[in-house]
Enzyme design. Structure first.
Site, PDB file in Angstrom:
ATOM      1  CG  HIS A  80      -1.048  26.124  -1.718  1.00 57.61           C
ATOM      2  ND1 HIS A  80      -0.492  24.875  -1.241  1.00 57.61           N
ATOM      3  CD2 HIS A  80      -1.831  25.906  -3.306  1.00 57.61           C
ATOM      4  CE1 HIS A  80      -0.901  24.433  -1.857  1.00 57.61           C
ATOM      5  NE2 HIS A  80      -1.871  23.722  -2.895  1.00 57.61           N
ATOM      6  CD  GLU A 108       2.356  27.080   1.027  1.00 54.19           C
ATOM      7  OE1 GLU A 108       0.830  26.225   0.975  1.00 54.19           O
ATOM      8  OE2 GLU A 108       2.690  25.935   1.032  1.00 54.19           O
ATOM      9  CG  ASN A 138      16.254  63.475  -3.015  1.00 59.52           C
ATOM     10  OD1 ASN A 138      17.224  62.633  -2.556  1.00 59.52           O
ATOM     11  ND2 ASN A 138      15.801  64.198  -4.267  1.00 59.52           N
TER      12      ASN A 138
END
Length: 704
Positions: free
Chosen positions: A46, A68, A429
């Site tokens: 918002h 929203e 990794n």
């Protein structure tokens, strides 16, 4: 249209903060949705929607609005979280980041996001706004409770405004519950009203209280304007963290209470595009100035000055100046000692020493505060990893849980910038090569979900970062075989390596045990860069691994790179500085205990062979054997460590510890093996700072 250019930097910073909150909370939403998370994520969306619309970035506001709506539906229990939904939300978040970056670069964004908005609306099973009727926001009619009481001059101003054909309204402005700087929001409301051509006649609480945040989450205003009230209200709603604005006409009754609240329609979020003419402005009466107006201005300035945003370049300049001051402090202290030795019992010398001591203390405090001002919590780096781990796990079909600890640990911003890439590589990794696929883990008796633990903490003057996984680990014997096969080591050299040393083979350039190259790892060009980046900032990276159990990387970093403590030594008449972080101990030895392994000198220290490197031989090309046997005088050895490895540096004299300011040499002399920089001593001479890692590499190269 309102000129928003002066607010662009503030908007970009706020957008980055809200995007960061959205990213973290979307991850939490997928892992453990809760009402608190939903409320926070809804507020973030918002706020970003309101600020982007207020700045005129309509597409950004539209995309955030679609997000929203999804969060709102989740909050109301109308939807449940799914992987597909989270993926779409992340796609939207990535687009928001791209929009923000483009705005930061060129001041505007032309990124089209209609399909993305539609995909989010499809989640709600609603049509896009272009096909649906435009919703009309209505507000229930209700009788507001007001605390606004007018003084006589304020009442007269309001009535005069009404006589001049203006409308006077009572505003109740409500802030979001988590608003941090309420006074700033109140000030922005007042400025927005002023910019729209309206005038604030009175407020409750008064401006002093607003400046000092002496109000809860709402305040009231009496405003005179000739503009459509819907337009002004919409402008205020687009200010970040303004939750609601309630408006009702003021009719000037004896009790000053406003008339019944009207139903307000908001046809579009567009900003007011017609600034008031000077003529109309003059029609708006201003409340009479009160005696405290001057104090109010001072109070506002004081409130703003409590937090100041400072350009990083200015902090860097300040640190450089402090570095110069540290050099002069050392020089003044040395001059004081020389004067004291030459003119004992002289009052002027005593005064000089007293002044030097005071300058030293002030410089220390100044240095400490500047260093603290440059410190940032490491969460600035850590916060980007949960999303990365999620995406990688999804890509490789693995189940991975990232646990982070110590995000509040602070270190210098320059170190943070350098450490980011090595951490990214090691985490990739861990996911790609460390954590096994879920079925394989299950067959091994492990939980299907692998765990990667990323932590940071302070240890003395260092920060220790650890990356630990519960994956397959590494086998030292396999690493030796790969090293021989790839020509990194001879077989004899490989067999001489301990298991601990064999694990460090992964840091050799071009070394990789991966059977196939993936998109993120396996080319053998990563871990050597990780180590070189860590060592470049004076850090150290260590690895421990147990086959079948997992691997732990430990990175030890200095808190700052600008000023360090060092051991000063003398070699062939020149002074060298060895970073104290590398120094383990100092020894005094005689030439007869020196032994040679091949042509490499060494001594036995507490049952362990300690290779020796003569700094005079290293920097001046002298033969160590000749130097040691030509003299019967004892030699001084500085034992330095790099992880598990130790090395003895032979020097002529030990001078002592000192705080030094690091100066780069590369722009003048290029890269010199064994030297990381220079510093200026108290007597004005230049001393070279040793790069201990280079000396270890030199010994390793000879051994291989």
């Amino acid at each position: 249209m309102m000129d928003t250019s002066e607010y662009i930097a503030l908007f970009l910073e706020e957008a980055a903060e809200q995007i960061n909150i959205l990213e973290q909370d979307i991850l939490l939403l997928e892992q453990s949705p809760s009402q608190d998370v939903l409320n926070e994520i809804f507020r973030a969306a918002h706020t970003l929607k309101g600020s982007s619309r207020a700045m005129g970035f309509t597409a950004m506001g539209e995309l955030t609005h679609a997000m929203e709506d999804v969060f709102d539906a989740l909050r109301k229990g109308e939807l449940s979280v799914s992987t597909e939904m989270v993926n779409r939300l992340f796609d939207a978040l990535d687009t928001l980041k791209a929009m923000r970056d483009q705005i930061a670069e060129v001041g505007a964004s032309d990124i089209v996001c209609d399909e993305l908005v539609q995909s989010l609306r499809d989640i709600l099973n609603v049509s896009s706004p272009s096909h649906a009727p435009v919703p009309m926001h209505t507000h229930e009619s209700k009788q507001p409770i007001t605390s606004l009481t007018l003084q006589e001059h304020q009442r007269e101003a309001a009535l005069t405004a009404m006589d001049n054909g203006l409308q006077v309204y009572h505003f109740t402005v409500r802030l979001a519950e988590d608003t941090l700087m309420k006074s700033v929001r109140a000030l922005m409301v007042l400025q927005a009203i002023d910019a729209s051509g309206a005038a604030v006649i009175a407020s409750h609480p008064d401006e002093d209280a607003l400046d000092n945040e002496q109000f809860d989450l709402s305040f009231e205003l009496l405003v005179a304007t000739d503009k459509p009230i819907d337009q002004l209200r919409q402008v205020l709603l687009q200010i970040s963290e303004i939750r609601d604005v309630e408006v009702s006409p003021w009719q000037g009754g004896p009790g000053d209470s406003p008339a019944q609240t009207t139903t307000v329609t908001v046809p579009s979020p567009a900003l007011s595009e017609q600034p008031p003419t000077e003529e109309k402005r003059s029609q708006i009466p201003q409340p009479a100035a009160s005696p405290g107006d001057g104090d109010k201005t001072a109070g506002r300035a004081q409130a703003v000055s409590q937090t100041v945003r400072v350009d990083v370049a200015r902090l860097d300049t300040l640190l450089n100046l402090v570095g110069e001051l540290v050099i002069d402090r050392t020089r003044i202290a040395q001059l004081g000692r020389e004067f004291e030795a030459r003119f004992q019992h002289d009052d002027l010398v005593d005064s000089l020493l007293e002044a030097a001591g005071h300058i030293g203390r002030i410089t220390d405090e100044l240095q400490e505060h500047i260093m603290k001002a440059r410190m940032l919590p490491i969460e600035h780096v850590f916060n980007r990893f949960p999303r990365m781990i999620r995406d990688l796990a999804q890509k490789f079909g693995k189940e991975v849980r990232l646990v982070m600890e110590g995000q509040e640990t602070e270190l210098d911003r320059s170190v943070i910038e350098i450490i980011s890439d090595p951490l990214i590589h090691m985490l990739r990794n861990s996911v790609d090569h460390g954590i096994e696929p879920p079925d394989e883990r299950e067959s091994l008796g492990k939980p299907r979900q692998g765990t990667i633990r990323l932590s940071a903490r302070h240890e003395e003057n260092y920060i220790l970062i650890e990356i630990e996984d519960d994956g397959k680990g590494m086998d030292p014997a396999h690493l030796r075989e790969v090293a021989v096969r790839k020509g990194v080591l001879t077989r004899d050299a490989a067999e001489r390596l301990s298991d601990k040393e064999a694990l460090h083979l992964i840091f050799a350039p071009g070394f990789s045990t991966a059977k196939e190259v993936t998109e993120v790892s396996g080319r053998g060009v990563g871990m050597d860069i990780v180590r070189s980046n860590v060592q470049r900032v004076g850090g150290l990276v260590e690895v421990d691994s147990t086959p079948g159990k997992g691997t732990r990387f430990s990175i030890r970093l200095p808190l700052t790179l600008a000023i360090i403590r060092a051991l000063l030594v003398r070699v062939a008449g020149q002074v060298y500085a060895i970073p104290l972080s590398s120094v383990l101990e100092t020894l005094k030895i005689y030439p007869e205990i020196v032994q040679f392994v091949g042509r490499r000198p060494a001594i036995v220290l507490r049952g362990r062979t300690l290779p020796l490197v003569s700094l005079q031989a290293h920097f001046y090309g002298k033969d160590f054997g000749a130097l040691s046997y030509l003299s019967e005088q004892p030699m001084f050895v500085v034992v330095v460590g790099l992880g598990e490895r130790q090395l003895g540096l032979v020097v002529n004299h030990l001078i002592g510890e000192q705080e030094i300011v690091i100066k780069s040499l590369s722009r003048y002399l290029g890269e010199i093996s064994g030297v990381s920089g220079a510093t200026i001593l108290g007597d004005g001479r230049v001393a070279l700072i040793l790069e201990v890692a280079d000396l270890f590499d030199n010994v390793s190269a000879c051994a291989a």
